[in-house]
Design a protein around this motif. Structure first.
Motif, PDB file in Angstrom:
ATOM      1  N   ASN A 109     -70.955 -12.057 -42.650  1.00 30.30           N
ATOM      2  CA  ASN A 109     -70.686 -13.166 -41.728  1.00 30.30           C
ATOM      3  C   ASN A 109     -71.161 -12.774 -40.321  1.00 30.30           C
ATOM      4  O   ASN A 109     -70.502 -12.019 -39.626  1.00 30.30           O
ATOM      5  CB  ASN A 109     -69.181 -13.460 -41.716  1.00 30.30           C
ATOM      6  CG  ASN A 109     -68.772 -14.356 -40.554  1.00 30.30           C
ATOM      7  OD1 ASN A 109     -69.457 -15.343 -40.249  1.00 30.30           O
ATOM      8  ND2 ASN A 109     -67.673 -14.021 -39.901  1.00 30.30           N
ATOM      9  N   PRO A 147     -71.430 -14.329 -36.941  1.00 29.78           N
ATOM     10  CA  PRO A 147     -70.947 -15.576 -36.340  1.00 29.78           C
ATOM     11  C   PRO A 147     -72.053 -16.295 -35.573  1.00 29.78           C
ATOM     12  O   PRO A 147     -72.972 -15.668 -35.041  1.00 29.78           O
ATOM     13  CB  PRO A 147     -69.830 -15.119 -35.398  1.00 29.78           C
ATOM     14  CG  PRO A 147     -69.880 -13.647 -35.343  1.00 29.78           C
ATOM     15  CD  PRO A 147     -70.762 -13.146 -36.422  1.00 29.78           C
ATOM     16  N   THR A 200     -68.114  -8.122 -38.133  1.00 29.42           N
ATOM     17  CA  THR A 200     -67.439  -9.423 -38.167  1.00 29.42           C
ATOM     18  C   THR A 200     -67.121  -9.904 -39.579  1.00 29.42           C
ATOM     19  O   THR A 200     -66.819 -11.086 -39.763  1.00 29.42           O
ATOM     20  CB  THR A 200     -68.305 -10.457 -37.422  1.00 29.42           C
ATOM     21  OG1 THR A 200     -69.673 -10.269 -37.794  1.00 29.42           O
ATOM     22  CG2 THR A 200     -68.183 -10.315 -35.923  1.00 29.42           C
ATOM     23  N   GLY A 246     -65.581  -7.146 -33.262  1.00 32.85           N
ATOM     24  CA  GLY A 246     -64.798  -7.087 -34.498  1.00 32.85           C
ATOM     25  C   GLY A 246     -63.972  -5.825 -34.603  1.00 32.85           C
ATOM     26  O   GLY A 246     -64.473  -4.719 -34.386  1.00 32.85           O
ATOM     27  N   THR A 247     -62.710  -6.023 -34.951  1.00 31.73           N
ATOM     28  CA  THR A 247     -61.788  -4.883 -35.088  1.00 31.73           C
ATOM     29  C   THR A 247     -60.996  -4.993 -36.389  1.00 31.73           C
ATOM     30  O   THR A 247     -59.781  -4.842 -36.422  1.00 31.73           O
ATOM     31  CB  THR A 247     -60.838  -4.803 -33.869  1.00 31.73           C
ATOM     32  OG1 THR A 247     -60.232  -6.097 -33.686  1.00 31.73           O
ATOM     33  CG2 THR A 247     -61.556  -4.411 -32.606  1.00 31.73           C
ATOM     34  N   GLY A 248     -61.718  -5.310 -37.478  1.00 29.30           N
ATOM     35  CA  GLY A 248     -61.127  -5.228 -38.812  1.00 29.30           C
ATOM     36  C   GLY A 248     -61.304  -3.810 -39.336  1.00 29.30           C
ATOM     37  O   GLY A 248     -61.607  -2.880 -38.575  1.00 29.30           O
ATOM     38  N   HIS A 263     -54.994 -16.469 -39.656  1.00 30.36           N
ATOM     39  CA  HIS A 263     -56.435 -16.353 -39.393  1.00 30.36           C
ATOM     40  C   HIS A 263     -57.123 -15.377 -40.340  1.00 30.36           C
ATOM     41  O   HIS A 263     -58.230 -14.935 -40.060  1.00 30.36           O
ATOM     42  CB  HIS A 263     -56.665 -15.886 -37.949  1.00 30.36           C
ATOM     43  CG  HIS A 263     -56.175 -16.880 -36.957  1.00 30.36           C
ATOM     44  ND1 HIS A 263     -56.726 -18.146 -36.865  1.00 30.36           N
ATOM     45  CD2 HIS A 263     -55.185 -16.833 -36.059  1.00 30.36           C
ATOM     46  CE1 HIS A 263     -56.094 -18.817 -35.932  1.00 30.36           C
ATOM     47  NE2 HIS A 263     -55.144 -18.054 -35.431  1.00 30.36           N
ATOM     48  N   ARG A 289     -55.567  -7.479 -44.242  1.00 33.93           N
ATOM     49  CA  ARG A 289     -55.823  -6.193 -44.896  1.00 33.93           C
ATOM     50  C   ARG A 289     -55.616  -5.057 -43.881  1.00 33.93           C
ATOM     51  O   ARG A 289     -56.287  -5.018 -42.851  1.00 33.93           O
ATOM     52  CB  ARG A 289     -57.248  -6.218 -45.446  1.00 33.93           C
ATOM     53  CG  ARG A 289     -57.864  -4.893 -45.785  1.00 33.93           C
ATOM     54  CD  ARG A 289     -57.209  -4.195 -46.947  1.00 33.93           C
ATOM     55  NE  ARG A 289     -58.155  -3.301 -47.585  1.00 33.93           N
ATOM     56  CZ  ARG A 289     -58.575  -2.148 -47.062  1.00 33.93           C
ATOM     57  NH1 ARG A 289     -58.135  -1.739 -45.907  1.00 33.93           N
ATOM     58  NH2 ARG A 289     -59.447  -1.415 -47.728  1.00 33.93           N
ATOM     59  N   GLN A 303     -63.268   1.677 -38.367  1.00 36.73           N
ATOM     60  CA  GLN A 303     -63.918   2.906 -38.842  1.00 36.73           C
ATOM     61  C   GLN A 303     -65.131   3.260 -37.986  1.00 36.73           C
ATOM     62  O   GLN A 303     -65.420   4.431 -37.754  1.00 36.73           O
ATOM     63  CB  GLN A 303     -64.405   2.720 -40.284  1.00 36.73           C
ATOM     64  CG  GLN A 303     -63.309   2.766 -41.318  1.00 36.73           C
ATOM     65  CD  GLN A 303     -63.879   2.746 -42.730  1.00 36.73           C
ATOM     66  OE1 GLN A 303     -64.942   2.177 -42.979  1.00 36.73           O
ATOM     67  NE2 GLN A 303     -63.176   3.375 -43.647  1.00 36.73           N
ATOM     68  N   LEU A 305     -66.719  -9.000 -51.142  1.00 35.64           N
ATOM     69  CA  LEU A 305     -67.028  -8.854 -49.724  1.00 35.64           C
ATOM     70  C   LEU A 305     -68.489  -8.471 -49.578  1.00 35.64           C
ATOM     71  O   LEU A 305     -68.825  -7.377 -49.129  1.00 35.64           O
ATOM     72  CB  LEU A 305     -66.120  -7.780 -49.118  1.00 35.64           C
ATOM     73  CG  LEU A 305     -64.622  -8.125 -49.145  1.00 35.64           C
ATOM     74  CD1 LEU A 305     -63.750  -6.890 -49.079  1.00 35.64           C
ATOM     75  CD2 LEU A 305     -64.274  -9.068 -48.006  1.00 35.64           C
ATOM     76  N   ARG A 336     -61.019  -9.790 -30.714  1.00 34.97           N
ATOM     77  CA  ARG A 336     -60.413 -11.123 -30.683  1.00 34.97           C
ATOM     78  C   ARG A 336     -58.948 -11.026 -31.089  1.00 34.97           C
ATOM     79  O   ARG A 336     -58.064 -11.462 -30.387  1.00 34.97           O
ATOM     80  CB  ARG A 336     -61.180 -12.080 -31.603  1.00 34.97           C
ATOM     81  CG  ARG A 336     -60.718 -13.517 -31.469  1.00 34.97           C
ATOM     82  CD  ARG A 336     -61.712 -14.477 -32.058  1.00 34.97           C
ATOM     83  NE  ARG A 336     -61.833 -14.319 -33.512  1.00 34.97           N
ATOM     84  CZ  ARG A 336     -62.686 -15.029 -34.251  1.00 34.97           C
ATOM     85  NH1 ARG A 336     -63.487 -15.919 -33.696  1.00 34.97           N
ATOM     86  NH2 ARG A 336     -62.738 -14.832 -35.559  1.00 34.97           N
ATOM     87  N   PHE A 361     -66.965 -10.893 -43.654  1.00 33.46           N
ATOM     88  CA  PHE A 361     -67.695 -11.509 -44.764  1.00 33.46           C
ATOM     89  C   PHE A 361     -67.171 -12.902 -45.068  1.00 33.46           C
ATOM     90  O   PHE A 361     -66.015 -13.217 -44.774  1.00 33.46           O
ATOM     91  CB  PHE A 361     -67.528 -10.638 -46.026  1.00 33.46           C
ATOM     92  CG  PHE A 361     -67.979  -9.223 -45.831  1.00 33.46           C
ATOM     93  CD1 PHE A 361     -69.294  -8.876 -46.065  1.00 33.46           C
ATOM     94  CD2 PHE A 361     -67.099  -8.254 -45.371  1.00 33.46           C
ATOM     95  CE1 PHE A 361     -69.729  -7.570 -45.855  1.00 33.46           C
ATOM     96  CE2 PHE A 361     -67.516  -6.953 -45.149  1.00 33.46           C
ATOM     97  CZ  PHE A 361     -68.834  -6.606 -45.399  1.00 33.46           C
ATOM     98  N   CYS A 395     -64.116   4.866 -47.949  1.00 30.99           N
ATOM     99  CA  CYS A 395     -63.157   4.062 -48.695  1.00 30.99           C
ATOM    100  C   CYS A 395     -61.731   4.358 -48.217  1.00 30.99           C
ATOM    101  O   CYS A 395     -61.421   5.478 -47.831  1.00 30.99           O
ATOM    102  CB  CYS A 395     -63.280   4.395 -50.178  1.00 30.99           C
ATOM    103  SG  CYS A 395     -62.268   3.320 -51.158  1.00 30.99           S
ATOM    104  N   LEU A 423     -60.891 -10.718 -26.048  1.00 27.40           N
ATOM    105  CA  LEU A 423     -61.528 -12.040 -26.196  1.00 27.40           C
ATOM    106  C   LEU A 423     -60.504 -13.173 -26.223  1.00 27.40           C
ATOM    107  O   LEU A 423     -60.875 -14.334 -26.098  1.00 27.40           O
ATOM    108  CB  LEU A 423     -62.386 -12.088 -27.460  1.00 27.40           C
ATOM    109  CG  LEU A 423     -63.580 -11.134 -27.498  1.00 27.40           C
ATOM    110  CD1 LEU A 423     -64.321 -11.267 -28.831  1.00 27.40           C
ATOM    111  CD2 LEU A 423     -64.547 -11.398 -26.343  1.00 27.40           C
TER     112      LEU A 423
END
Ligand code: NAP
Length: 546
Positions: free
Chosen positions: A160, A162, A390, A196-198, A503, A340, A203, A156, A220, A392, A68, A361
């Motif tokens: 997702n 893709p 990727t 994905g790099t959110g 985005h 976020r 983490q 969340l 991306r 939610f 968290c 990308l």
């Protein structure tokens, strides 16, 4: 102490199907809602949970590095000082397994399991106006009815993956981080491709890279991140928590985001650049989401935000030794925290490992997944495992997939066809006695979630209590009140830099075809709490009670 094994037992044995209230979801929200309605109001309640255990987000998100971003001493329930004194966190930020243990502990502590039916996915919910009952159908074909239906499905929780052509032909293994196998994934000797790099990818990357033969990160959109600086909690801090439960709860009720820190009054635009640099440096060293608290105007004034963004970009370039990787990672196109903001443990440092590569990308998008790996418009990258970090279908996805129909056959899909319309994020016009915990239009994902959840659950509980005391049967948001609320949600968002990240999942922009509407309430938890309290004190203004 409870462990997760107890969660695997499905203890709900009775065959009753009619209840005062049905709650969907047994995460933070559902567990507390059950406790409030059953133990405070004396109602009959059933919780239906799709997972094989309680825990919600923390049941599903078992990916490597899952932890968290809120600090542990504020990431829990605060409704019971005794509970706060009984539980001890081990680290500054709680890890997934520890949070799951905590929620299992709570389930046992308040004897919640007997009213939770696990492995039960709700596939339809229909309001019967004549009977004033919600009729809920599960995937296994069971039907339940109740006067009140409360969704506690999280913001969340709809993964997702893709729609990239060729995934079905891929010869290796693939996983979405939000549906991670319980037995874990052994990356030893494997070539891993992570998309994905959110917050999640940031983490997971360092942990995957530590055991994989090779990790290729497919980025991306470049992202900011600030070091978390996780560490074990000291005995002294644990003592402080036990002795100050009231104060800790009070702080989370007084702060904009329900966090344990206050945002400074000073303005970045009025601070001398040298002082600004020192303040950012100190915040970077302290670590965590508190970085946002350095200046009052960070999220409301683009010029102020630019100073934070510039600082972090310089940090990235100073950490990452390969100039090409550093350039790709620091080429960030949105203001800091407009998406976020993640926090991390050695994320940028991970790109200095010889077994980690980075694919931009934006330069060459993914074209397809082949039998052997991921193919961009420029090259093919052979991998044994693909990790989809990727994200939610956020906020509306989990509620919409329950196929909810309200009065006169109105479906929630139609009601939200142009984007979610709610009153206070708590109710939808046309759907009597349906409550959405941390629904779109509420502060939810912009806050420390347990604080937002407790406020919603308390409000819903008080509302149902009020109806019962007055001998009323029905509460429904009025359409005009919902329209006014949507205007307030937009107005608050437009006072911030959030809409500049065009985005972001806050806007639904990560899901093809999803309406682009800023979904969470950006006016802050304090203002929101006050509005909700005033609505209730005024006899539930904006709702029709009958
Ligand atoms: P996310 O923030 O939506 O990030 C998804 C990532 O996948 C983005 O980098 C996105 O790129 C990329 N992506 C999506 N579809 C793609 C495609 N077709 N091709 C290439 N890249 C694609 O999801 P998340 O990281 O799972 O985080 C979601 C939220 O969960 C967070 O924002 C946070 O609220 C919460 N969370 C919290 C914690 C925590 O507290 N520690 C940890 C994890 C998650 P674009 O940016 O270009 O769309």
């Amino acid at each position: 102490m409870a462990n997760e094994t107890t969660a695997q037992v499905n203890p709900s044995k009775d065959h009753k199907s009619e209840f005062d209230a049905l709650v969907v979801g047994a995460g933070f929200a559902g567990l507390y809602q059950l406790h409030c309605l059953r133990d405070r109001l004396g109602l009959s309640v059933k919780v239906l949970e799709a997972g094989g255990g309680v825990g919600g987000t923390w049941y599903w998100n078992r990916y490597p590095g899952a932890r968290c971003d809120s600090e542990s001493h504020v990431y829990w329930y605060t409704f019971s000082p005794e509970l706060m004194r009984e539980w001890e966190w081990s680290e500054r930020y709680p890890g997934q397994a520890e949070i799951l243990r905590y929620l299992n502990f709570v389930a046992d502590r308040f004897d919640l399991r007997k009213d939770i039916q696990l492995d039960t996915r709700v596939v339809a919910a229909t309001y019967d106006a004549a009977a004033n009952r919600w009729r809920v159908r599960t995937e296994a074909g069971q039907t339940f009815t109740a006067k009140f239906l409360i969704t506690a499905v999280g913001c969340l929780s709809t993964a997702n993956v893709p729609n990239i052509p060729g995934l079905e032909d891929f010869a290796g293994e693939w996983y979405h981080t939000g549906q991670w196998p319980h037995e874990g994934v052994d990356f030893t000797g494997k070539r891993v491709g992570m998309i994905g790099t959110g917050s999640t990818g940031i983490q997971a990357a360092p942990v995957i890279a530590a055991s994989a033969e090779h990790l290729t990160v497919f980025q991306r959109t470049a992202n900011y991140s600030v070091p978390a600086r996780n560490a074990p909690l000291t005995a002294e801090f644990l003592r402080y928590v036990k002795d100050n439960t009231g104060e800790i709860r009070a702080i989370t009720h007084e702060t904009l985001n329900g966090m344990g820190f206050r945002i400074e009054e000073r303005l970045a635009v009025e601070t001398h650049p040298d002082d600004r640099e020192s303040l950012y440096e100190a915040a970077w060293e302290r670590g965590g989401l508190q970085f946002r608290a350095v200046f009052q105007d960070m999220l409301t004034d683009k010029k102020a935000n630019d100073t934070a963004a510039d600082f972090i970009k310089r940090k990235i370039r100073s950490i990452v030794t390969d100039p090409e990787k550093a350039a790709i990672l620091s080429d960030i196109d949105h203001p800091y925290a407009a998406k976020r903001p993640p926090i991390d443990t050695d994320y940028f440092e991970t790109y200095n490992r010889p077994n980690v590569s980075l694919v931009d990308l934006r330069q060459a998008p993914i074209e397809r997944i082949s039998r052997v790996g991921i193919r961009t418009t420029e090259a093919e990258y052979p991998v044994d495992v693909i990790v989809f970090a990727t994200g939610f279908d956020a906020m509306t996805g989990p509620t919409l997939r329950m196929n909810i129909s309200g009065r006169d056959g109105l479906t929630l899909k139609d009601a939200w066809g142009a984007g979610p319309v709610t009153y206070l994020g708590l109710q939808v016009a046309g759907f009597p006695n349906l409550f959405t915990i941390t629904g779109p239009g509420s502060p939810s994902v912009l806050t420390n979630m347990p604080v937002a959840i407790e406020q919603h659950v308390d409000w819903i509980t008080d509302c149902i209590k009020y109806l019962n005391q007055k001998g009323l049967d029905r509460v429904e948001a009025r359409a005009d009140a919902a329209d006014r609320w949507v205007a307030e949600v937009n107005e608050m968002a437009n006072k911030t830099v959030f809409p500049l990240a065009t985005h972001s999942w806050y806007l639904g922009a990560n899901i093809p075809g999803k309406p682009r509407v800023f979904m969470p309430y950006a006016g802050g938890m304090v203002r929101y709490r006050q509005i909700c309290a005033e609505v209730a004190a005024g006899g539930y203004e904006g709702f029709t009670l009958s």
